[in-house]
Design a protein around this motif. Structure first.
Motif, PDB file in Angstrom:
ATOM      1  N   ASP A  96      24.125   2.372  -4.529  1.00  0.00           N
ATOM      2  CA  ASP A  96      23.218   1.704  -5.498  1.00  0.00           C
ATOM      3  C   ASP A  96      22.598   0.284  -4.891  1.00  0.00           C
ATOM      4  O   ASP A  96      22.112  -0.413  -6.005  1.00  0.00           O
ATOM      5  CB  ASP A  96      23.864   1.504  -6.702  1.00  0.00           C
ATOM      6  CG  ASP A  96      25.308   0.605  -6.795  1.00  0.00           C
ATOM      7  OD1 ASP A  96      25.355   0.145  -5.486  1.00  0.00           O
ATOM      8  OD2 ASP A  96      25.909   0.383  -7.739  1.00  0.00           O
TER       9      ASP A  96
ATOM     10  N   THR B 242      19.346   3.405 -12.898  1.00  0.00           N
ATOM     11  CA  THR B 242      19.568   2.771 -11.498  1.00  0.00           C
ATOM     12  C   THR B 242      18.946   3.259 -10.572  1.00  0.00           C
ATOM     13  O   THR B 242      18.635   4.599 -10.167  1.00  0.00           O
ATOM     14  CB  THR B 242      21.147   2.815 -11.190  1.00  0.00           C
ATOM     15  OG1 THR B 242      21.938   2.213 -12.155  1.00  0.00           O
ATOM     16  CG2 THR B 242      21.442   2.249  -9.918  1.00  0.00           C
ATOM     17  N   THR B 243      18.324   2.633  -9.520  1.00  0.00           N
ATOM     18  CA  THR B 243      17.332   3.227  -8.486  1.00  0.00           C
ATOM     19  C   THR B 243      18.626   3.335  -7.078  1.00  0.00           C
ATOM     20  O   THR B 243      19.452   2.189  -6.853  1.00  0.00           O
ATOM     21  CB  THR B 243      16.484   2.224  -7.638  1.00  0.00           C
ATOM     22  OG1 THR B 243      15.535   1.954  -8.876  1.00  0.00           O
ATOM     23  CG2 THR B 243      15.597   2.621  -6.748  1.00  0.00           C
ATOM     24  N   TYR B 244      18.723   4.437  -6.544  1.00  0.00           N
ATOM     25  CA  TYR B 244      19.617   4.389  -5.441  1.00  0.00           C
ATOM     26  C   TYR B 244      18.998   4.784  -3.896  1.00  0.00           C
ATOM     27  O   TYR B 244      17.755   5.094  -3.978  1.00  0.00           O
ATOM     28  CB  TYR B 244      20.425   5.711  -5.651  1.00  0.00           C
ATOM     29  CG  TYR B 244      21.432   5.835  -6.993  1.00  0.00           C
ATOM     30  CD1 TYR B 244      22.906   5.235  -6.740  1.00  0.00           C
ATOM     31  CD2 TYR B 244      21.038   6.240  -8.142  1.00  0.00           C
ATOM     32  CE1 TYR B 244      23.719   5.140  -7.860  1.00  0.00           C
ATOM     33  CE2 TYR B 244      21.780   6.016  -9.197  1.00  0.00           C
ATOM     34  CZ  TYR B 244      23.056   5.702  -9.039  1.00  0.00           C
ATOM     35  OH  TYR B 244      23.955   5.465 -10.296  1.00  0.00           O
TER      36      TYR B 244
ATOM     37  N   ASP C 138      19.902   8.315 -15.607  1.00  0.00           N
ATOM     38  CA  ASP C 138      20.395   7.225 -14.959  1.00  0.00           C
ATOM     39  C   ASP C 138      19.282   6.070 -14.670  1.00  0.00           C
ATOM     40  O   ASP C 138      18.387   6.514 -13.830  1.00  0.00           O
ATOM     41  CB  ASP C 138      21.009   7.558 -13.645  1.00  0.00           C
ATOM     42  CG  ASP C 138      21.838   6.509 -13.256  1.00  0.00           C
ATOM     43  OD1 ASP C 138      21.765   5.498 -13.517  1.00  0.00           O
ATOM     44  OD2 ASP C 138      22.732   6.858 -12.401  1.00  0.00           O
TER      45      ASP C 138
ATOM     46  N   LYS D 174      15.847   7.985  -8.006  1.00  0.00           N
ATOM     47  CA  LYS D 174      15.994   8.032  -9.188  1.00  0.00           C
ATOM     48  C   LYS D 174      16.532   9.387  -9.811  1.00  0.00           C
ATOM     49  O   LYS D 174      15.753  10.273  -9.512  1.00  0.00           O
ATOM     50  CB  LYS D 174      14.871   7.413  -9.954  1.00  0.00           C
ATOM     51  CG  LYS D 174      14.668   6.016  -9.758  1.00  0.00           C
ATOM     52  CD  LYS D 174      13.811   5.447 -10.816  1.00  0.00           C
ATOM     53  CE  LYS D 174      13.741   3.998 -10.504  1.00  0.00           C
ATOM     54  NZ  LYS D 174      13.106   3.337 -11.857  1.00  0.00           N
TER      55      LYS D 174
END
Length: 79
Positions: free
Chosen positions: A38, A20-22, A18, A14
Motif C-alpha cells: 500500500d 487505497t491504491t496498491y 477499497d 485499485k
C-alpha cells in the motif's frame, strides 16, 4: 476481464470496495492473487478478479459509479 499477464511488478492497482491504491509486487503461481504493497510497507494478497484499475486504465467501473449512471438514465439525465 483481467489477464494475469497484464499485471507486472510495480503496477498501480485499485480494487473494488477499497479506495487505497496498491502497488503490485508479484503474482501467486495460481494466477488468482497478487501480492501488493500500500506504499506504507504493508503487504497483503488481493484477488486479481477484484481489480478495477491498472495504472490509469479502468478495467471495470466501480459499483457505485454503475448505480449513479443507471439512476441518471432512469431520471432522463443521461442517455
Amino acid at each position: 476481464m483481467i489477464k494475469p499477464e497484464d499485471i507486472g511488478k510495480g503496477n498501480r492497482l485499485k480494487f473494488a470496495d477499497d479506495s487505497t491504491t496498491y502497488y503490485s509486487i508479484r503474482k501467486h503461481p495460481s494466477n488468482k492473487t497478487v501480492l501488493v504493497d500500500d506504499g506504507k510497507g504493508n503487504e497483503t494478497w488481493k484477488a486479481i478478479s477484484k481489480i478495477i484499475q491498472i495504472d490509469n486504465n479502468k478495467i471495470k467501473e466501480d459499483l457505485s459509479e454503475q448505480i449513479v449512471l443507471r439512476m441518471q438514465k432512469l431520471a432522463g439525465i443521461k442517455k
